[in-house]
Motif scaffolding. Structure first.
Motif, PDB file in Angstrom:
ATOM      1  N   MET A   1      -7.068 -19.240  14.486  1.00 37.90           N
ATOM      2  CA  MET A   1      -8.218 -18.971  15.346  1.00 37.90           C
ATOM      3  C   MET A   1      -7.809 -18.051  16.504  1.00 37.90           C
ATOM      4  SD  MET A   1     -11.022 -20.112  14.242  1.00 37.90           S
ATOM      5  CE  MET A   1     -11.896 -21.379  13.345  1.00 37.90           C
ATOM      6  N   ASP A   2      -6.609 -18.252  17.021  1.00 34.06           N
ATOM      7  CA  ASP A   2      -6.111 -17.380  18.100  1.00 34.06           C
ATOM      8  C   ASP A   2      -5.983 -15.939  17.606  1.00 34.06           C
ATOM      9  OD1 ASP A   2      -6.008 -19.411  19.933  1.00 34.06           O
ATOM     10  OD2 ASP A   2      -3.857 -19.799  19.695  1.00 34.06           O
ATOM     11  N   GLU A   3      -5.619 -15.779  16.336  1.00 31.27           N
ATOM     12  CA  GLU A   3      -5.521 -14.433  15.767  1.00 31.27           C
ATOM     13  C   GLU A   3      -6.887 -13.751  15.726  1.00 31.27           C
ATOM     14  OE1 GLU A   3      -4.717 -13.627  11.430  1.00 31.27           O
ATOM     15  OE2 GLU A   3      -2.739 -13.230  12.286  1.00 31.27           O
ATOM     16  N   LEU A   4      -7.921 -14.516  15.382  1.00 30.92           N
ATOM     17  CA  LEU A   4      -9.276 -13.968  15.406  1.00 30.92           C
ATOM     18  C   LEU A   4      -9.664 -13.542  16.821  1.00 30.92           C
ATOM     19  CD1 LEU A   4     -11.543 -16.232  13.134  1.00 30.92           C
ATOM     20  CD2 LEU A   4     -10.896 -13.846  12.769  1.00 30.92           C
ATOM     21  N   LYS A   5      -9.295 -14.379  17.784  1.00 27.81           N
ATOM     22  CA  LYS A   5      -9.607 -14.051  19.184  1.00 27.81           C
ATOM     23  C   LYS A   5      -8.902 -12.758  19.599  1.00 27.81           C
ATOM     24  CE  LYS A   5     -10.249 -18.901  20.462  1.00 27.81           C
ATOM     25  NZ  LYS A   5      -9.683 -20.053  21.214  1.00 27.81           N
ATOM     26  N   LYS A   6      -7.669 -12.553  19.109  1.00 30.59           N
ATOM     27  CA  LYS A   6      -6.927 -11.330  19.413  1.00 30.59           C
ATOM     28  C   LYS A   6      -7.657 -10.110  18.832  1.00 30.59           C
ATOM     29  CE  LYS A   6      -2.475  -9.008  18.675  1.00 30.59           C
ATOM     30  NZ  LYS A   6      -1.148  -9.081  18.014  1.00 30.59           N
ATOM     31  N   MET A   7      -8.156 -10.235  17.594  1.00 34.20           N
ATOM     32  CA  MET A   7      -8.911  -9.132  16.988  1.00 34.20           C
ATOM     33  C   MET A   7     -10.142  -8.795  17.821  1.00 34.20           C
ATOM     34  SD  MET A   7      -8.763  -9.699  12.851  1.00 34.20           S
ATOM     35  CE  MET A   7      -7.986 -11.256  12.491  1.00 34.20           C
TER      36      MET A   7
END
Length: 301
Positions: free
Chosen positions: A198-204
């Motif tokens: 989920m943190d990776e999605l937030k980074k995108m």
């Protein structure tokens, strides 16, 4: 076969028990045993406890009215907030390029739905660009490339294992350079309970907003209609994590749990952008509340 007929055919399994109990209700009136059967059939179709409570309260309160009409009207009331303008309309009225970030767990039909949507947008005269930001699985990029070749839409990709945010960055840069209308970013399927993913999605999302303030303009969550109430749980958790702005509900054909659309509409103020009731490109359609209520109950709304 027209769209309404395909929708009805797709929801046959969901509709079967609900329709039977509806006919009993018409034949025997507001008999308590029949009302219990109606309630059980709605719960069995995964309409959801909150929505079923609302439907049953209305049925019991309006004893003198046509029960099927009462049920249909209440269903439409519940579903109406989930109805929205078509994505084409939203895209045309939004910024250019319009950026769609597609999210969801593995196996829900996310990649296929984005490719079908790209094809539809192209037929509507828009120029789409697909971005393969699922860098974990080589098969995911290959699948998107096959679709891109088939529908004549360019695909931006990186090597397997690359940083998904880097692919997103390059995809948006390419979209600006080529003057495309809409960017469709396919991300890796992820469990909604995994914080690091989920943190990776937030980074995108941060990368997109930095390069184009306001992007992504749509966070489109794809849900598998066959999993019933689990789809509602996924929607809640993805929404809390990344702010979902639209839903695509797939695999509604052949499931007995298609009523989950009602549950989602009752509990979440998120527009249902698309529903899928088959494998063909034309089976990915806009959501319409009255038509869905009609198909769910098996009688004209």
């Amino acid at each position: 076969m027209g769209w309404i007929d395909r929708l009805k055919e797709g929801l046959t399994k969901t509709r079967k028990n609900v329709h039977r109990s509806m006919l009993e209700l018409v034949g025997q009136g507001h008999d308590p045993a029949v009302l219990e059967d109606v309630e059980a059939s709605l719960l069995g179709a995964d309409v959801g406890v909150r929505a079923v409570d609302r439907l049953m309260t209305r049925l019991r309160d309006e004893v003198g009215s046509d029960p099927i009409q009462t049920l249909k009207d209440t269903l439409v009331e519940i579903l109406n907030p989930a109805q929205s303008d078509s994505l084409e309309t939203v895209i045309r009225s939004g910024p250019k390029p319009f950026v769609i970030l597609a999210v969801g767990v593995n196996g829900v039909g996310k990649t296929t739905s984005m490719a079908k949507l790209a094809s539809r947008l192209k037929r509507q005269g828009l120029t789409p660009l697909l971005v393969a930001a699922d860098t974990f699985r080589a098969a995911a990029t290959e699948q998107l490339e096959i679709w891109g070749t088939r529908i004549g839409v360019d695909v931006i990709k990186h090597r397997q294992g690359a940083d998904p945010s880097a692919v997103v960055f390059d995809g948006l840069a390419a979209a600006k350079a080529r003057g495309v209308d809409v960017v469709l970013i396919d991300t890796a399927g992820r469990l909604h309970t995994k914080v690091n993913l989920m943190d990776e999605l937030k980074k995108m999302k941060r990368v997109l907003d930095r390069e184009m303030p306001g992007a992504p303009h749509e966070v489109l969550l794809t849900l598998d209609g066959t999993i019933g109430q689990n789809a509602l749980a996924q929607a809640k958790q993805f929404h809390e994590a990344v702010g979902v702005t639209g839903l695509a509900l797939t695999k509604l054909d052949g499931t007995s749990k298609g009523g989950v659309v009602v549950a989602i509409a009752e509990e979440l103020a998120i527009p249902v952008r698309l529903i899928g009731v088959g494998e063909q490109e034309e089976d990915l359609q806009d959501f319409h509340a009255r038509e869905f209520a009609d198909a769910l109950l098996g009688v004209q709304a």
